[in-house]
Design a protein around this motif. Sequence first.
Motif, PDB file in Angstrom:
ATOM      1  N   LEU A  36     -39.030  45.926   1.146  1.00 19.02           N
ATOM      2  CA  LEU A  36     -38.995  44.710   0.321  1.00 19.02           C
ATOM      3  C   LEU A  36     -38.495  44.997  -1.087  1.00 19.02           C
ATOM      4  N   ARG A  37     -38.896  46.159  -1.632  1.00 22.19           N
ATOM      5  CA  ARG A  37     -38.438  46.548  -2.965  1.00 22.19           C
ATOM      6  C   ARG A  37     -36.912  46.663  -2.969  1.00 22.19           C
ATOM      7  N   ARG A  38     -36.366  47.366  -1.959  1.00 23.04           N
ATOM      8  CA  ARG A  38     -34.910  47.514  -1.866  1.00 23.04           C
ATOM      9  C   ARG A  38     -34.208  46.169  -1.706  1.00 23.04           C
ATOM     10  N   ALA A  39     -34.802  45.316  -0.870  1.00 23.50           N
ATOM     11  CA  ALA A  39     -34.152  44.033  -0.582  1.00 23.50           C
ATOM     12  C   ALA A  39     -34.372  43.034  -1.720  1.00 23.50           C
ATOM     13  N   GLY A  40     -35.354  43.323  -2.599  1.00 18.91           N
ATOM     14  CA  GLY A  40     -35.679  42.377  -3.666  1.00 18.91           C
ATOM     15  C   GLY A  40     -36.266  41.086  -3.103  1.00 18.91           C
ATOM     16  N   LEU A  41     -37.079  41.221  -2.063  1.00 18.10           N
ATOM     17  CA  LEU A  41     -37.653  40.040  -1.397  1.00 18.10           C
ATOM     18  C   LEU A  41     -39.175  40.123  -1.350  1.00 18.10           C
ATOM     19  N   THR A  42     -39.798  39.010  -1.031  1.00 15.93           N
ATOM     20  CA  THR A  42     -41.264  38.974  -0.942  1.00 15.93           C
ATOM     21  C   THR A  42     -41.708  39.225   0.504  1.00 15.93           C
ATOM     22  N   ARG A  43     -42.993  39.519   0.642  1.00 19.37           N
ATOM     23  CA  ARG A  43     -43.557  39.753   1.966  1.00 19.37           C
ATOM     24  C   ARG A  43     -43.453  38.496   2.841  1.00 19.37           C
ATOM     25  N   GLY A  44     -43.516  37.355   2.201  1.00 23.98           N
ATOM     26  CA  GLY A  44     -43.364  36.101   2.944  1.00 23.98           C
ATOM     27  C   GLY A  44     -42.015  36.028   3.659  1.00 23.98           C
ATOM     28  N   ALA A  45     -40.966  36.463   2.937  1.00 25.73           N
ATOM     29  CA  ALA A  45     -39.615  36.455   3.530  1.00 25.73           C
ATOM     30  C   ALA A  45     -39.563  37.382   4.740  1.00 25.73           C
ATOM     31  N   LEU A  46     -40.222  38.549   4.607  1.00 26.14           N
ATOM     32  CA  LEU A  46     -40.239  39.503   5.723  1.00 26.14           C
ATOM     33  C   LEU A  46     -40.879  38.869   6.955  1.00 26.14           C
ATOM     34  N   TYR A  47     -42.092  38.286   6.753  1.00 28.38           N
ATOM     35  CA  TYR A  47     -42.826  37.795   7.917  1.00 28.38           C
ATOM     36  C   TYR A  47     -42.238  36.504   8.491  1.00 28.38           C
ATOM     37  N   PHE A  48     -41.407  35.816   7.667  1.00 27.64           N
ATOM     38  CA  PHE A  48     -40.678  34.673   8.216  1.00 27.64           C
ATOM     39  C   PHE A  48     -39.706  35.140   9.302  1.00 27.64           C
ATOM     40  N   HIS A  49     -39.125  36.344   9.094  1.00 28.39           N
ATOM     41  CA  HIS A  49     -38.103  36.827  10.032  1.00 28.39           C
ATOM     42  C   HIS A  49     -38.629  37.832  11.050  1.00 28.39           C
ATOM     43  N   PHE A  50     -39.552  38.683  10.637  1.00 24.36           N
ATOM     44  CA  PHE A  50     -40.012  39.759  11.522  1.00 24.36           C
ATOM     45  C   PHE A  50     -41.533  39.824  11.493  1.00 24.36           C
ATOM     46  N   ALA A  51     -42.143  39.797  12.683  1.00 27.19           N
ATOM     47  CA  ALA A  51     -43.607  39.758  12.752  1.00 27.19           C
ATOM     48  C   ALA A  51     -44.247  41.052  12.267  1.00 27.19           C
ATOM     49  N   SER A  52     -43.510  42.154  12.291  1.00 23.70           N
ATOM     50  CA  SER A  52     -44.103  43.466  11.974  1.00 23.70           C
ATOM     51  C   SER A  52     -42.999  44.486  11.725  1.00 23.70           C
ATOM     52  N   LYS A  53     -43.403  45.674  11.269  1.00 19.73           N
ATOM     53  CA  LYS A  53     -42.449  46.775  11.112  1.00 19.73           C
ATOM     54  C   LYS A  53     -41.817  47.104  12.464  1.00 19.73           C
ATOM     55  N   GLU A  54     -42.610  47.001  13.531  1.00 21.23           N
ATOM     56  CA  GLU A  54     -42.102  47.278  14.880  1.00 21.23           C
ATOM     57  C   GLU A  54     -40.990  46.284  15.254  1.00 21.23           C
ATOM     58  N   ALA A  55     -41.173  45.029  14.870  1.00 25.63           N
ATOM     59  CA  ALA A  55     -40.147  44.014  15.175  1.00 25.63           C
ATOM     60  C   ALA A  55     -38.846  44.326  14.443  1.00 25.63           C
ATOM     61  N   LEU A  56     -38.967  44.855  13.205  1.00 26.83           N
ATOM     62  CA  LEU A  56     -37.786  45.282  12.453  1.00 26.83           C
ATOM     63  C   LEU A  56     -37.063  46.405  13.198  1.00 26.83           C
ATOM     64  N   ALA A  57     -37.856  47.373  13.682  1.00 28.32           N
ATOM     65  CA  ALA A  57     -37.276  48.504  14.419  1.00 28.32           C
ATOM     66  C   ALA A  57     -36.601  48.013  15.696  1.00 28.32           C
ATOM     67  N   ASP A  58     -37.237  47.075  16.397  1.00 25.64           N
ATOM     68  CA  ASP A  58     -36.629  46.492  17.599  1.00 25.64           C
ATOM     69  C   ASP A  58     -35.258  45.906  17.272  1.00 25.64           C
ATOM     70  N   ALA A  59     -35.212  45.146  16.167  1.00 30.56           N
ATOM     71  CA  ALA A  59     -33.950  44.500  15.793  1.00 30.56           C
ATOM     72  C   ALA A  59     -32.879  45.542  15.479  1.00 30.56           C
ATOM     73  N   ILE A  60     -33.292  46.653  14.837  1.00 33.72           N
ATOM     74  CA  ILE A  60     -32.329  47.718  14.516  1.00 33.72           C
ATOM     75  C   ILE A  60     -31.810  48.365  15.790  1.00 33.72           C
ATOM     76  N   VAL A  61     -32.713  48.655  16.727  1.00 29.87           N
ATOM     77  CA  VAL A  61     -32.308  49.275  17.989  1.00 29.87           C
ATOM     78  C   VAL A  61     -31.393  48.333  18.780  1.00 29.87           C
ATOM     79  N   GLU A  62     -31.747  47.045  18.781  1.00 29.28           N
ATOM     80  CA  GLU A  62     -30.977  46.074  19.576  1.00 29.28           C
ATOM     81  C   GLU A  62     -29.641  45.700  18.929  1.00 29.28           C
ATOM     82  N   TYR A  63     -29.494  46.065  17.652  1.00 29.67           N
ATOM     83  CA  TYR A  63     -28.252  45.815  16.923  1.00 29.67           C
ATOM     84  C   TYR A  63     -27.038  46.422  17.631  1.00 29.67           C
ATOM     85  N   GLN A  64     -27.280  47.535  18.379  1.00 33.53           N
ATOM     86  CA  GLN A  64     -26.144  48.207  19.016  1.00 33.53           C
ATOM     87  C   GLN A  64     -25.742  47.569  20.360  1.00 33.53           C
ATOM     88  N   ILE A  65     -26.544  46.612  20.847  1.00 32.52           N
ATOM     89  CA  ILE A  65     -26.227  46.025  22.161  1.00 32.52           C
ATOM     90  C   ILE A  65     -24.798  45.460  22.231  1.00 32.52           C
TER      91      ILE A  65
END
Lengths: 219, 219
Positions: A36-65
């Motif tokens: 969040l510090r790097r992105a300059g965003l709030t925790r609310g913005a994170l949880y609007f898009h990704f339910a958890s750190k694991e969901a972020l990792a899923d999205a990164i892994v699935e990015y290569q599909i």
Amino acid sequence: MPRQERALRTRALLLRSAAECIKEHGYDGASTTEVLRRAGLTRGALYFHFASKEALADAIVEYQIPLLQPVTADCPLQAAIDLTLSYARRLQTDVILQAAVRLATEETSYEPGTRPYLWSQETVGALLQQASRQGELLPHTDPEELAILVVGAFTGIQLLSQLSTGRVDLLHRICVLWRAMLPGIAAPGLLLRLRADEKRAEELEQSAAHASRVLHDVG
Amino acid sequence: MPRQERALRTRALLLRSAAECIKEHGYDGASTTEVLRRAGLTRGALYFHFASKEALADAIVEYQIPLLQPVTADCPLQAAIDLTLSYARRLQTDVILQAAVRLATEETSYEPGTRPYLWSQETVGALLQQASRQGELLPHTDPEELAILVVGAFTGIQLLSQLSTGRVDLLHRICVLWRAMLPGIAAPGLLLRLRADEKRAEELEQSAAHASRVLHDVG
């Protein structure tokens, strides 16, 4: 900016920041606070898009599909080579792909297991099966086994290239792999027409950029 | 038990316990407290042998050096194949080697860098150079590049075999690599005499066990 476009940009920014953290610190070392510090965003913005750190990792892994989608090709063996060259070229600069590879190769509390490798194996396997049916492979070869070999070899070659040169020589190393393997798997008549060189990777990138411009103009 | 023998046994026990912890939790997840609990030893015993957790990791990484020693051989290309088969076979069951591989492939606060890979590359490279001088390789091949390829491909193939089958099919996968590569690198006259099959790995293990019994009887 329309609301939906802003949401998409925020999501992309979160993904990129998370990828940078994971690339540097691995999954367990990356914190959502730093993302969040790097992105300059709030925790609310994170949880609007990704339910958890694991969901972020899923999205990164699935990015290569999309990069591992089956393609149809006149010469499926060349298409298999091209797939590895394009992926290698992208891996040199795309931080999300670099993070995806780190997530797949390291054992952490996040466990994608063999999932990311199976995507590659299926796509390469389908191309090699098609190549086999078209007589592009030598009769004794097993397309499934070869697909497993290509994905495994690629995985280790990129790991060592990263450690040795920060992936600068990755394309060269992948070309060395194909040039060593092709005489043992490809039909002799095809051998001289196949291309596994760094110039081919450049040409693929240019034609992909061209196709995307055309699509953009049409759309 | 004589004092020196006891010290050697304690050291071996510490190494094995540390390897178990690192294999399971990675370097950053492994704690010396758990290592000592597993070994049933005190912190004093640890620091008598190893100055730090890092020193333990160094010993685990360096454990593979004897397995990667240069050998002289009538057929250096076969010797290079044999080296990978013996290493693969050992990697299936030897927990210290398994931990060494995890330390080399993951980015953690412990950084062996390319060191472990350079040992393999040098040994395989020396064998392939010798093979080239003896006319065992095709004229256009570059022994250095091939050594880098073999070590990189092996690294990834073992990683995927571990994820997919717990390394049960590792030997098979390494044989697939060699059988795909040999027609593109070996002199045609030699091709039919080279062996890259699982039975070869078994025979190598039996003859190594025999040699070690002979040495033991002599000594």
